[in-house]
Design a protein around this motif. Structure first.
Motif, PDB file in Angstrom:
ATOM      1  N   LEU A 156       0.842  -1.191   0.000  1.00 35.28           N
ATOM      2  CA  LEU A 156       0.000   0.000   0.000  1.00 35.28           C
ATOM      3  C   LEU A 156       0.880   1.244   0.000  1.00 35.28           C
ATOM      4  N   VAL A 157       0.369   2.328  -0.582  1.00 34.98           N
ATOM      5  CA  VAL A 157       1.074   3.610  -0.554  1.00 34.98           C
ATOM      6  C   VAL A 157       0.101   4.706  -0.138  1.00 34.98           C
ATOM      7  N   ALA A 158       0.654   5.831   0.272  1.00 40.12           N
ATOM      8  CA  ALA A 158      -0.168   6.962   0.702  1.00 40.12           C
ATOM      9  C   ALA A 158      -1.159   7.355  -0.386  1.00 40.12           C
ATOM     10  N   GLY A 159      -2.412   7.528   0.015  1.00 36.34           N
ATOM     11  CA  GLY A 159      -3.457   7.917  -0.920  1.00 36.34           C
ATOM     12  C   GLY A 159      -4.294   6.772  -1.436  1.00 36.34           C
ATOM     13  N   ASN A 160      -3.924   5.530  -1.123  1.00 37.22           N
ATOM     14  CA  ASN A 160      -4.751   4.383  -1.538  1.00 37.22           C
ATOM     15  C   ASN A 160      -6.126   4.461  -0.870  1.00 37.22           C
ATOM     16  N   ILE A 161      -7.174   4.168  -1.647  1.00 38.51           N
ATOM     17  CA  ILE A 161      -8.558   4.184  -1.167  1.00 38.51           C
ATOM     18  C   ILE A 161      -9.099   2.756  -1.235  1.00 38.51           C
ATOM     19  N   ILE A 162      -9.617   2.257  -0.101  1.00 38.31           N
ATOM     20  CA  ILE A 162     -10.090   0.870  -0.054  1.00 38.31           C
ATOM     21  C   ILE A 162     -11.434   0.799   0.673  1.00 38.31           C
ATOM     22  N   GLU A 163     -12.322  -0.036   0.162  1.00 37.03           N
ATOM     23  CA  GLU A 163     -13.622  -0.243   0.796  1.00 37.03           C
ATOM     24  C   GLU A 163     -13.460  -0.939   2.144  1.00 37.03           C
ATOM     25  N   VAL A 164     -14.229  -0.489   3.141  1.00 34.34           N
ATOM     26  CA  VAL A 164     -14.200  -1.098   4.469  1.00 34.34           C
ATOM     27  C   VAL A 164     -15.321  -2.124   4.584  1.00 34.34           C
ATOM     28  N   VAL A 165     -14.959  -3.349   4.995  1.00 35.70           N
ATOM     29  CA  VAL A 165     -15.933  -4.411   5.212  1.00 35.70           C
ATOM     30  C   VAL A 165     -16.335  -4.478   6.682  1.00 35.70           C
ATOM     31  N   ALA A 166     -15.354  -4.309   7.570  1.00 28.23           N
ATOM     32  CA  ALA A 166     -15.621  -4.363   9.010  1.00 28.23           C
ATOM     33  C   ALA A 166     -14.631  -3.459   9.737  1.00 28.23           C
ATOM     34  N   ASN A 167     -15.119  -2.864  10.829  1.00 27.41           N
ATOM     35  CA  ASN A 167     -14.298  -1.972  11.637  1.00 27.41           C
ATOM     36  C   ASN A 167     -13.987  -2.673  12.952  1.00 27.41           C
ATOM     37  N   GLU A 168     -12.777  -3.203  13.083  1.00 30.88           N
ATOM     38  CA  GLU A 168     -12.395  -3.962  14.264  1.00 30.88           C
ATOM     39  C   GLU A 168     -11.485  -3.124  15.158  1.00 30.88           C
TER      40      GLU A 168
END
Length: 394
Positions: free
Chosen positions: A196-208
């Motif tokens: 991963l690098v700064a600025g990557n956008i990823i969908e969240v499935v669960a917040n643990e």
């Protein structure tokens, strides 16, 4: 008698021929439209190749500018020029409605031509929505949010319809804020799913408690340490967009290697560096230095550096002469104290002070001007909005 008859025959043959009209050249019409709608081929496609057959022009080529195509046809019709329309309007029907995509790896390398050996034109980071215009073999011709056109390998993006992209935009996401790191297959393992690098956008499935469980556009799932990322909307709301935040961001990139065409923390060129600084502060600016110089407000062109404020962009190159145009070839960002930060061999800080250890005489001698981009009203600048809604009509 025979001579008189011969003369009458010649008169009947040549005298009845219609007067030949002066040849029509439609290239000037094409050039006018191109200069009006697509003066910069890096961000607009208008490739038209006319062929003339027996007084009728065949208009061949392709464009992603429907208004430009319509304008050309109207001008030809207004001038009574016969033509056959063979101009292909993009996106290509071959895409079956999947004319959007998300970058699905940490950094996608976008090429000037559809092959790995082609010049690196620019990069796009994970989660960046792009427009897809056509396909050639295993490559797609795409357009990034800053309007840049380039080719990407099929394995680096995930195709989507308009509805699928809209659904993704409305999902919860995180932005990776550390310079470099990894997403892991499990919470308590070092088995990596992706870098991963700064600025990557990823969908969240669960917040643990200590991790975000995330889903990549291609369906892969992984875990990202919470200390290395932030909920996208929370990050967006917390952006200060001031001079100090620009300087702070720029200094986190010191030492990143120079890479022609790079716009990520894996490597960046001079304009990729300034573009990344502004993106990480919520603003999308044009890709190249020669494009960035046309944004913002003019501050200085005579080396009056006391007029500059932190975050201003400094441009360098060749001054215009009576026979040559100005050529912008380098850009850096002012950070105060007579210093600017730029990507040259690596991201570094240089000074305009002749007595400083890091004095940069070379760039001082080729200095052209300074522009102020921060907090300026400019159509070429895009402010990030919640859920990337600004990207839905590229």
């Amino acid at each position: 008698m025979r001579f008189s008859i011969y003369c009458l025959v010649l008169i009947s043959i040549f005298g009845c021929q219609p007067e030949r009209k002066e040849d029509v050249n439609i290239q000037p019409y094409i050039e006018e439209i191109k200069n009006e709608y697509a003066p910069d081929k890096r961000v607009a496609l208008f490739q038209v190749e006319p062929k003339e057959f027996n007084g009728t022009w065949v208009i061949k080529g392709e464009t992603n500018l429907p208004d430009a195509a319509m304008e050309l046809k109207e001008r030809l019709e207004d001038n009574n020029i016969k033509y056959i329309d063979s101009l292909q309007s993009l996106p290509s029907k071959e895409l079956d409605g999947k004319h959007n995509a998300l970058v699905t790896i940490s950094v996608a390398n976008l090429r000037s031509n559809p092959k790995h050996s082609a010049e690196l034109a620019t990069q796009a980071t994970l989660g960046t929505p792009v427009k897809v215009w056509k396909k050639e073999g295993g490559w797609f011709y795409i357009q990034t949010p800053d309007k840049y056109l380039a080719w990407v390998n099929s394995g680096e993006i995930f195709l989507m319809s308009d509805n699928e992209l809209e659904e993704w935009m409305n999902r919860d996401k995180i932005i990776y804020t550390k310079t470099y790191g990894h997403a892991y297959s499990e919470k308590n393992t070092k088995e990596r799913v992706s870098d991963l690098v700064a600025g990557n956008i990823i969908e969240v499935v669960a917040n643990e408690p200590s991790f975000y469980k995330v889903r990549f556009p291609d369906g892969r799932e992984a875990f990202v340490p919470k200390e290395e990322a932030e909920p996208y909307n929370q990050w967006l709301d917390g952006l200060e967009k001031n001079t100090e935040s620009l300087v702070s961001t720029s200094k986190t990139l010191i030492g990143v290697p120079y890479l022609w065409g790079g716009t990520s923390t894996k490597g960046m060129d001079c304009s990729g560096f300034t573009k990344t600084i502004y993106f990480l502060n919520g603003v999308v600016i044009p890709r190249d230095a020669s494009q960035q110089v046309h944004t913002g407000r003019s501050i200085d062109s005579v080396k009056s550096f006391d007029q500059l404020q932190k975050g201003d962009l400094l441009f360098f190159g060749r001054k215009a002469t009576d026979s040559t145009a100005e050529k912008v070839v380098h850009v850096g960002m002012w950070i105060g104290n007579n210093e600017f930060i730029h990507a040259s061999d690596r991201v570094r800080i240089s000074s305009m002070d002749k007595d400083a250890d890091n004095f940069d005489e070379y760039n001082l001698n080729r200095y052209l001007r300074t522009k102020r981009v921060l907090n300026q009203e400019d159509q070429a600048l895009i402010n990030l909005q919640r859920n990337f809604t600004f990207l839905s009509s590229n």
